[in-house]
Structure formats: C-alpha cells, structure tokens
Design a protein around this motif. Structure first.
Motif, PDB file in Angstrom:
ATOM      1  N   PRO A 241       0.827  -1.217   0.166  1.00 13.44           N
ATOM      2  CA  PRO A 241       0.129   0.006   0.089  1.00 13.44           C
ATOM      3  C   PRO A 241       0.802   1.248   0.060  1.00 13.44           C
ATOM      4  O   PRO A 241       0.471   2.321  -0.337  1.00 13.44           O
ATOM      5  CB  PRO A 241      -0.874  -0.136   1.370  1.00 13.44           C
ATOM      6  N   GLY A 242       2.023   1.218   0.369  1.00 13.09           N
ATOM      7  CA  GLY A 242       3.010   2.295   0.115  1.00 13.09           C
ATOM      8  C   GLY A 242       3.163   2.966  -1.050  1.00 13.09           C
ATOM      9  O   GLY A 242       3.731   4.193  -1.149  1.00 13.09           O
ATOM     10  N   LEU A 243       2.937   2.213  -2.006  1.00 11.91           N
ATOM     11  CA  LEU A 243       3.238   2.704  -3.578  1.00 11.91           C
ATOM     12  C   LEU A 243       1.750   3.707  -3.866  1.00 11.91           C
ATOM     13  O   LEU A 243       1.879   4.452  -4.815  1.00 11.91           O
ATOM     14  CB  LEU A 243       2.900   1.313  -4.569  1.00 11.91           C
ATOM     15  N   ARG A 244       0.759   3.629  -3.057  1.00  6.24           N
ATOM     16  CA  ARG A 244      -0.351   4.370  -3.404  1.00  6.24           C
ATOM     17  C   ARG A 244      -0.053   6.096  -3.545  1.00  6.24           C
ATOM     18  O   ARG A 244      -0.149   6.578  -4.641  1.00  6.24           O
ATOM     19  CB  ARG A 244      -1.457   4.266  -2.672  1.00  6.24           C
ATOM     20  N   PRO A 245       0.552   6.636  -2.467  1.00  4.95           N
ATOM     21  CA  PRO A 245       1.031   7.928  -2.569  1.00  4.95           C
ATOM     22  C   PRO A 245       2.189   8.466  -3.637  1.00  4.95           C
ATOM     23  O   PRO A 245       2.081   9.449  -4.245  1.00  4.95           O
ATOM     24  CB  PRO A 245       1.594   8.112  -1.007  1.00  4.95           C
ATOM     25  N   LEU A 246       2.845   7.314  -3.784  1.00  6.70           N
ATOM     26  CA  LEU A 246       3.891   7.440  -4.888  1.00  6.70           C
ATOM     27  C   LEU A 246       3.505   7.716  -6.222  1.00  6.70           C
ATOM     28  O   LEU A 246       3.726   8.330  -6.955  1.00  6.70           O
ATOM     29  CB  LEU A 246       5.013   6.647  -4.886  1.00  6.70           C
ATOM     30  N   ILE A 247       2.418   6.702  -6.518  1.00  3.96           N
ATOM     31  CA  ILE A 247       1.960   6.755  -7.828  1.00  3.96           C
ATOM     32  C   ILE A 247       0.916   7.956  -8.191  1.00  3.96           C
ATOM     33  O   ILE A 247       0.765   8.445  -9.170  1.00  3.96           O
ATOM     34  CB  ILE A 247       1.011   5.267  -7.902  1.00  3.96           C
TER      35      ILE A 247
ATOM     36  N   SER B 247       3.147  10.837  -8.926  1.00  7.96           N
ATOM     37  CA  SER B 247       4.056  10.738  -9.887  1.00  7.96           C
ATOM     38  C   SER B 247       4.673  11.909 -10.595  1.00  7.96           C
ATOM     39  O   SER B 247       5.573  11.924 -11.107  1.00  7.96           O
ATOM     40  CB  SER B 247       3.729   9.537 -10.714  1.00  7.96           C
ATOM     41  N   LYS B 248       3.754  13.255 -10.469  1.00  7.04           N
ATOM     42  CA  LYS B 248       4.176  14.472 -11.393  1.00  7.04           C
ATOM     43  C   LYS B 248       5.524  15.095 -10.446  1.00  7.04           C
ATOM     44  O   LYS B 248       5.943  15.750 -11.025  1.00  7.04           O
ATOM     45  CB  LYS B 248       3.040  15.053 -11.507  1.00  7.04           C
ATOM     46  N   ASP B 249       5.415  14.673  -9.217  1.00 10.33           N
ATOM     47  CA  ASP B 249       6.391  15.492  -8.170  1.00 10.33           C
ATOM     48  C   ASP B 249       7.818  14.446  -8.671  1.00 10.33           C
ATOM     49  O   ASP B 249       7.940  13.268  -8.746  1.00 10.33           O
ATOM     50  CB  ASP B 249       6.132  14.996  -6.783  1.00 10.33           C
ATOM     51  N   PRO B 250       8.809  15.239  -8.996  1.00  6.57           N
ATOM     52  CA  PRO B 250       9.945  14.669  -9.395  1.00  6.57           C
ATOM     53  C   PRO B 250      10.809  13.654  -8.362  1.00  6.57           C
ATOM     54  O   PRO B 250      11.295  12.663  -8.435  1.00  6.57           O
ATOM     55  CB  PRO B 250      10.905  15.973  -9.827  1.00  6.57           C
ATOM     56  N   LYS B 251      10.496  14.351  -6.944  1.00 10.89           N
ATOM     57  CA  LYS B 251      11.086  13.382  -5.952  1.00 10.89           C
ATOM     58  C   LYS B 251      10.437  12.052  -5.799  1.00 10.89           C
ATOM     59  O   LYS B 251      11.054  11.251  -5.641  1.00 10.89           O
ATOM     60  CB  LYS B 251      11.049  14.292  -4.641  1.00 10.89           C
ATOM     61  N   LYS B 252       8.958  12.118  -5.856  1.00 10.36           N
ATOM     62  CA  LYS B 252       8.435  10.909  -5.567  1.00 10.36           C
ATOM     63  C   LYS B 252       8.523  10.052  -7.060  1.00 10.36           C
ATOM     64  O   LYS B 252       8.431   8.820  -6.672  1.00 10.36           O
ATOM     65  CB  LYS B 252       6.816  11.472  -5.374  1.00 10.36           C
ATOM     66  N   ALA B 253       8.431  10.603  -7.850  1.00  8.12           N
ATOM     67  CA  ALA B 253       8.718   9.798  -9.353  1.00  8.12           C
ATOM     68  C   ALA B 253      10.058   9.217  -8.970  1.00  8.12           C
ATOM     69  O   ALA B 253      10.236   8.181  -9.586  1.00  8.12           O
ATOM     70  CB  ALA B 253       8.727  10.620 -10.622  1.00  8.12           C
ATOM     71  N   SER B 254      11.014   9.728  -8.715  1.00  6.67           N
ATOM     72  CA  SER B 254      12.701   9.143  -8.473  1.00  6.67           C
ATOM     73  C   SER B 254      12.435   8.099  -7.467  1.00  6.67           C
ATOM     74  O   SER B 254      12.927   7.184  -7.786  1.00  6.67           O
ATOM     75  CB  SER B 254      13.438  10.352  -8.229  1.00  6.67           C
ATOM     76  N   GLU B 255      11.688   8.255  -6.351  1.00  7.47           N
ATOM     77  CA  GLU B 255      11.681   7.027  -5.248  1.00  7.47           C
ATOM     78  C   GLU B 255      10.893   6.135  -5.888  1.00  7.47           C
ATOM     79  O   GLU B 255      11.156   4.936  -5.617  1.00  7.47           O
ATOM     80  CB  GLU B 255      10.960   7.717  -3.960  1.00  7.47           C
ATOM     81  N   LEU B 256       9.879   6.494  -6.763  1.00 13.28           N
ATOM     82  CA  LEU B 256       9.028   5.061  -7.357  1.00 13.28           C
ATOM     83  C   LEU B 256       9.961   4.637  -8.235  1.00 13.28           C
ATOM     84  O   LEU B 256       9.688   3.245  -8.150  1.00 13.28           O
ATOM     85  CB  LEU B 256       7.771   5.740  -7.940  1.00 13.28           C
ATOM     86  N   ARG B 257      10.509   4.936  -9.235  1.00 11.68           N
ATOM     87  CA  ARG B 257      11.433   4.195  -9.986  1.00 11.68           C
ATOM     88  C   ARG B 257      12.404   3.420  -9.340  1.00 11.68           C
ATOM     89  O   ARG B 257      12.772   2.396  -9.717  1.00 11.68           O
ATOM     90  CB  ARG B 257      12.228   5.228 -10.990  1.00 11.68           C
ATOM     91  N   LYS B 258      13.037   4.015  -8.085  1.00 12.31           N
ATOM     92  CA  LYS B 258      14.105   3.265  -7.545  1.00 12.31           C
ATOM     93  C   LYS B 258      13.394   1.894  -6.878  1.00 12.31           C
ATOM     94  O   LYS B 258      13.854   0.783  -6.858  1.00 12.31           O
ATOM     95  CB  LYS B 258      14.637   3.786  -6.247  1.00 12.31           C
ATOM     96  N   ILE B 259      12.245   1.980  -6.196  1.00 17.91           N
ATOM     97  CA  ILE B 259      11.358   0.873  -6.072  1.00 17.91           C
ATOM     98  C   ILE B 259      10.850  -0.317  -6.685  1.00 17.91           C
ATOM     99  O   ILE B 259      10.945  -1.292  -6.589  1.00 17.91           O
ATOM    100  CB  ILE B 259      10.035   1.288  -5.008  1.00 17.91           C
ATOM    101  N   ILE B 260      10.549   0.339  -7.944  1.00 17.86           N
ATOM    102  CA  ILE B 260      10.373  -0.569  -8.991  1.00 17.86           C
ATOM    103  C   ILE B 260      11.338  -1.470  -9.482  1.00 17.86           C
ATOM    104  O   ILE B 260      11.289  -2.697  -9.649  1.00 17.86           O
ATOM    105  CB  ILE B 260       9.657   0.250 -10.315  1.00 17.86           C
ATOM    106  N   ARG B 261      12.548  -0.655  -9.393  1.00 18.31           N
ATOM    107  CA  ARG B 261      13.800  -1.488 -10.042  1.00 18.31           C
ATOM    108  C   ARG B 261      13.973  -2.558  -8.940  1.00 18.31           C
ATOM    109  O   ARG B 261      14.306  -3.647  -9.193  1.00 18.31           O
ATOM    110  CB  ARG B 261      14.804  -0.645 -10.074  1.00 18.31           C
ATOM    111  N   LYS B 262      13.975  -2.215  -7.630  1.00 17.52           N
ATOM    112  CA  LYS B 262      14.358  -3.433  -6.402  1.00 17.52           C
ATOM    113  C   LYS B 262      13.102  -4.265  -6.720  1.00 17.52           C
ATOM    114  O   LYS B 262      13.478  -5.565  -6.333  1.00 17.52           O
ATOM    115  CB  LYS B 262      14.173  -2.709  -5.261  1.00 17.52           C
ATOM    116  N   MET B 263      11.877  -4.065  -6.959  1.00 19.56           N
ATOM    117  CA  MET B 263      10.822  -5.098  -6.812  1.00 19.56           C
ATOM    118  C   MET B 263      11.069  -6.040  -8.108  1.00 19.56           C
ATOM    119  O   MET B 263      11.066  -7.437  -7.897  1.00 19.56           O
ATOM    120  CB  MET B 263       9.470  -4.549  -6.835  1.00 19.56           C
ATOM    121  N   GLU B 264      11.425  -5.661  -9.261  1.00 19.32           N
ATOM    122  CA  GLU B 264      11.865  -6.396 -10.449  1.00 19.32           C
ATOM    123  C   GLU B 264      12.763  -7.212 -10.116  1.00 19.32           C
ATOM    124  O   GLU B 264      12.937  -8.507 -10.823  1.00 19.32           O
ATOM    125  CB  GLU B 264      11.708  -5.686 -11.602  1.00 19.32           C
ATOM    126  N   SER B 265      14.116  -6.638  -9.511  1.00 20.16           N
ATOM    127  CA  SER B 265      15.125  -7.526  -9.222  1.00 20.16           C
ATOM    128  C   SER B 265      15.006  -8.675  -8.087  1.00 20.16           C
ATOM    129  O   SER B 265      15.334  -9.745  -8.538  1.00 20.16           O
ATOM    130  CB  SER B 265      16.206  -6.566  -8.772  1.00 20.16           C
TER     131      SER B 265
END
Length: 575
Positions: A137-143, A146-164
């Motif tokens: 559920p922590g992904l909801r505020p980031l999604i 996502s227009k905020d650069p800081k939140k968008a950057s953090e979301l991309r990091k989390i996506i890379r970790k989850m796919e790994s």
C-alpha cells in the motif's frame, strides 16, 4: 623610569567602543547561528535512525510483495507496466463513472494505448495492479504524486528493486530444484533411480534435457508420446534435429500421470490425468511446503515454508503454472535461467497453463483445486491457518478423532467450565461450617507388624553400672592424752552423711556418659583400723534428708575423734 599613561582622546575611545560593540554583535549572531545549526544537525542525527528504520520496513514490504507476486500472482510480472497500464485502467473506470473529469486529448491518448491490448491482457493487468496495491500500500501515494520529481524518482527506485527481487526469486527456486530433480523424476528413487544418472559430478547440465534418454520422454510433446514408446531413439533424434517442435503450446508429457509420464495417456480423453504427473506434484511440494515434504514424507523443517510466508491457503492457477515452468526448466540442459530455450518460451508456456485453468468449467476448475489442496495440504478446502506454520509443512501425522492437543484443550475447557459452575453455585448457597469430631481414643492394643514385614525386635536395655566408691584420704590423728580411769567415755555417735563440700572429693570426678554419678563416701574411723564404708544411692540420700533434724539443715560439722580426758580436766570436773 615609569611609563606615563597616555590618556586617549574621547573621539578615539568612542570609535573603538562602537566598533568593538559591532564586532561583538556580529560574533554573537554567528555563534547563535552556529548553535542553531548544530542543534538542528543533532536533531537530524537523532531522527535519522527512525527514518532509516522506516525506509527499511518499507523496502522489506516491497521485497516481500515481489516474492509473493512471483510465486502466487505472475512470475513474469513487470512492475512498471503493471503500474502504467493499471493506472490507465483506473482512470478509465473513474471517467466512465463520472468521478474524473479529463480533457479529450488525455482520453483519446489513453484509449489508443489500451486498444493495443486484448481483453484478457487488460484483465490480467488490472488484477495484478489491484494485488500489487494490496500487498504494497505504500505505493499508492507515490503513484498518485508521480508528477512530483522527488516521488517519481523514489517510485522508479522501488520498481527496480521489486523487479530484481522477482527475477532473484525465480532463479533461486530453479537453482534449489536442480539439486533435487534427480529424485523427483524417478517414481521410486531409493529402489529404482534414474539410469544413466542425472548428476554425473561434473556440475554441467549439457547431458540433460533431450540429450538424456529418460528426461527426453518427460519433454516429449504429448502428441508424439506414442511414437516415443514405439521407437525412443528415433524420436529423440528427431527432437534433437528440430523435426519435432518443442514449443509452448506443445505440452510436455510430464504434465500427465503415469510411470513413465504419459503411459496412461488417452488421445481421445486428454483431460484424463492432465496436471497429475508425479514430478509436478513433488516439485509443487518442494516449492510451497518445503523440500522435506516433496516425496510425501513428514515435515522436518523448522522455518516457515513459502505457503505460510505468502499466506497461501488454497491452490490457484498461478501456483500450478509456476510449478510447471520450474519442472520444465529443472530437467532442461540450461545452466542459467532464461525465458527462452530454443523454440520454447517459458512466458508463453506459463500464460497458456494459467489461461487454460481459468477457462475450465467452474466444476472442473474447483475439482482441480481440491485435488491439489489434498496433495499439498491434505485437505480439500486448503491449508488450515496456524496448523502448518512451521517450515516444510506437509502431511499431517494426526490420528483419527483429532490430535492429542485438541483433546487436551477440549478437556481443559470442560474442566474450567465445571469449576466456574461450581464456584457460582457455592457463592449462591454457602456451605455450613464443617463439624469437628474428636479423635477416637486409642486403646492400649499392642501393634502387630503386617505379615509381609518381619516383626521388629526391640533391643534389651543395657544395665547402668554402679559407680565405684570414692576413697577418702585419711587424716593423721592427734596424739591422745592419757585419761583417768574414772573419767567416763562418751558414746560414739552414729555416722551421718555429711554434705559433699565437707568431704574432700577426688582430684578428678568420675562421670558416666556425661551424667554425674552418685558418689560413694568412705569414712574411716581412727579408732577402728579396718574402717567402715557408707554408700548411699539417690533414694537413700533423699530419705536421710527427710529424717534429719532441722539443725542438720545448716552446715554440719565433720565428725572428730574422741579424746581421752587428761589430769587437768579431771581436777576441774571434781571442783
């Protein structure tokens, strides 16, 4: 010479004092700023561990969700695509319901993107998107931001970790399965192992897959199984040459039951024995309930199994498809995980299994899940929560009629209920005080020992020895004076026992066993050379004291020898 003090001018003193004051003010401001910065830094340092811990907790939540998605949702899930397509589907849903107002350009752009996907693909993405937000559920505020650069950057990091994590989970399961696959492909590995052996000690897998005479039958498409039975060698050569295509829609023979696989295959009734192969069943146990349960034995694990970690209560289509892919890769000749093995694509194979199960009639699908629940959890309804929370939770050893623990708990509950009822009754009707009965009188009846035990013989009392007489030292008599013949001789008074302090005692008193022994007093008369003895017991001494006159109670004088009267005493008596 003494130095003369210069008197500063008033103008100079005023300028110096004003400059000094300004310097002091600036220095004070700088120090206060530095203190504030230090305090803020210290506060940040204090808060840093908490932020770090919270970040670790969130990252662990995302990693756990990724592992769950791999085994239970979609083993080839792409988190970034799931989020993008899922967000578009959510926007379309809100726009259709009137909860979202958007421009026509955005609506047209969204419609164009979704038109490239089939309805089944859209349903799969929408399902995966919902499961992803439920698990993380922590992904909801980031999604949403996502227009905020800081939140968008953090979301991309989390996506890379989850796919790994998804890729790592898939590879880890396949690596662990390689070590045990030689046991799972033999129906009775202890008595009839695979020959030639799969594990040749070289660490390579080039001799496996279609290059192995036994494993080639496992990978042979079910449509070619009849030819394989008639001429195995020729069929293997055709498979190696590519004349028999090994594709994702040509289901391998290990999916069907039989020993060897496909031995009971009926071309006219393909559903008979489908997804019932013994290797697939052992692999499913290996992954979800633990390696120690793969061969159907009792669990020996101590850590939580994957079914417990993922809160898996019943078997679903994604679980079965994941096991099928792992079996196919486990017996192949590939050393490293890859999605493509020649013409065979694991992603398409996985999708085909999932879609086929989901397209089954409801009754057939439910029956398939019940059968797999029995194979994994020994229960058609699925895993009982809290029953198999240990690692490698597998076949239960409980007897008919319930386990001992269940019966103990039932008896304890009944006992507590009875005690509670009895306490309530006693409080409503207090009992009368108990009557105290005197103890029965004991009669002087000799106790006889029981016949089984020998009679107890009491020891005879030892006689107390009488003390020996204590000799009294004799006194030297004084020289008597010649008495006259006419002087009367006084009579001798009887000897009376005198107190102990008038009689000189021995140098060392004689005692018997720590008790004062009765003394023997010996009185020797000077007139009688033989002497006389007087020995008294305790009883005789008491009687003598009673009979003695009152004057004897004081100090009695010791008996003295009788002297003969002299001439002077005789004259005095005459006068």
């Amino acid at each position: 010479m003494a130095r003369r003090k210069r008197s500063p001018s008033p103008s100079g003193s005023s300028t110096i004092s004003s400059s000094d004051s300004e310097d002091l003010r600036t220095a004070h401001k700088r120090s206060s700023k530095q203190k504030k910065q230090r305090s803020s830094k210290s506060d940040d340092d204090k808060q840093k561990p908490e932020k770090k811990e919270s970040k670790l907790d969130l990252h662990e939540e995302y990693l756990a969700a990724a592992r769950y998605i791999t085994r239970c949702v979609d083993m080839f899930c792409k988190i970034d695509k799931v989020i993008d397509i899922g967000a578009l589907l959510k926007q379309r849903e809100l726009a259709d319901s009137g909860d979202l107002s958007e421009d026509e350009d955005n609506a047209a752009r969204r419609k164009k993107q979704l038109s490239k996907l089939s309805q089944k693909t859209q349903d799969r993405y929408q399902k995966n998107y919902k499961r992803l937000l439920e698990l993380a559920p922590g992904l909801r505020p980031l999604i949403a931001g996502s227009k905020d650069p800081k939140k968008a950057s953090e979301l991309r990091k989390i996506i890379r970790k989850m796919e790994s994590a998804i890729s790592g989970t898939r590879s880890d399961d396949s690596t662990r399965l390689k070590l045990q696959i030689s046991k799972y492909v033999a129906l009775n590995p202890a008595k009839d192992p695979v020959s030639p052996p799969i594990d040749d000690g070289s660490g390579q897998r080039t001799h496996m897959g279609i290059n192995h005479p036994v494993l080639a039958r496992f990978l042979c498409p079910i449509g070619e199984i009849t030819r394989f039975q008639d001429d195995p060698k020729a069929t293997i050569n055709r498979m190696q040459a590519g004349k028999i295509e090994l594709t994702a829609d040509a289901f391998p023979a290990f999916l069907w039951k039989g020993d060897p696989p496909g031995a009971d295959y009926d071309p006219d009734n393909m559903m008979d024995g489908f997804l019932e192969g013994f290797t697939l069943e052992r692999t499913m146990r290996h992954i979800f309930t633990g390696p120690s349960t793969a061969l159907g034995t009792q669990s020996r694990g101590t850590r939580p199994c994957n079914a417990v970690l993922h809160d898996m209560t019943t078997v679903e289509a994604a679980h079965i498809a994941y096991g099928c892919v792992q079996v196919r890769f486990g017996i192949s000749s590939k050393n490293i995980w890859t999605e493509v093995d020649g013409d065979f694509k694991y992603r398409d194979f996985y999708r085909n299994i999932v879609e086929f199960i989901e397209d089954l009639p409801d009754d057939d699908r439910e029956q398939l899940f019940k059968d797999w629940n029995m194979k994994l959890f020994k229960n058609e309804d699925g895993r009982e929560v809290g029953k198999h929370d240990a690692d490698d939770s597998g076949p239960s050893g409980a007897r008919d009629g319930g386990s001992d623990l269940a019966r103990l708990r039932a008896q304890m509950a009944a006992h507590n209920a009875a005690v509670k009822t009895r306490t309530t009754t006693d409080s409503e009707h207090p009992a009368a005080p108990p009557t105290v009965h005197p103890p029965p009188a004991q009669e002087n009846i000799p106790r006889t020992p029981p016949p089984s035990s020998p009679a107890r013989v009491l020891p005879t009392p030892r006689p107390v020895p009488r003390p020996r007489p204590i000799p009294r030292p004799t006194k030297t008599p004084t020289r008597p004076v010649a008495a006259r013949q006419d002087s009367p001789v006084p009579e001798r008074t009887p000897l009376v026992p005198s107190p102990v302090h008038n009689i000189p005692g021995p140098s060392k008193p004689v005692s018997l066993r720590g008790r004062a022994s009765p003394t023997k007093t010996v009185l020797q008369d000077h007139g009688d050379a033989s002497g006389s003895e007087l020995t008294e017991s305790d009883e005789e001494e008491r009687q003598a004291k009673r009979k003695a006159p009152a004057k004897r109670k004081g100090k009695s004088k010791a008996a003295t020898p009788v002297r003969k009267p002299t001439a002077r005493s005789a004259k005095k008596q005459k006068k």
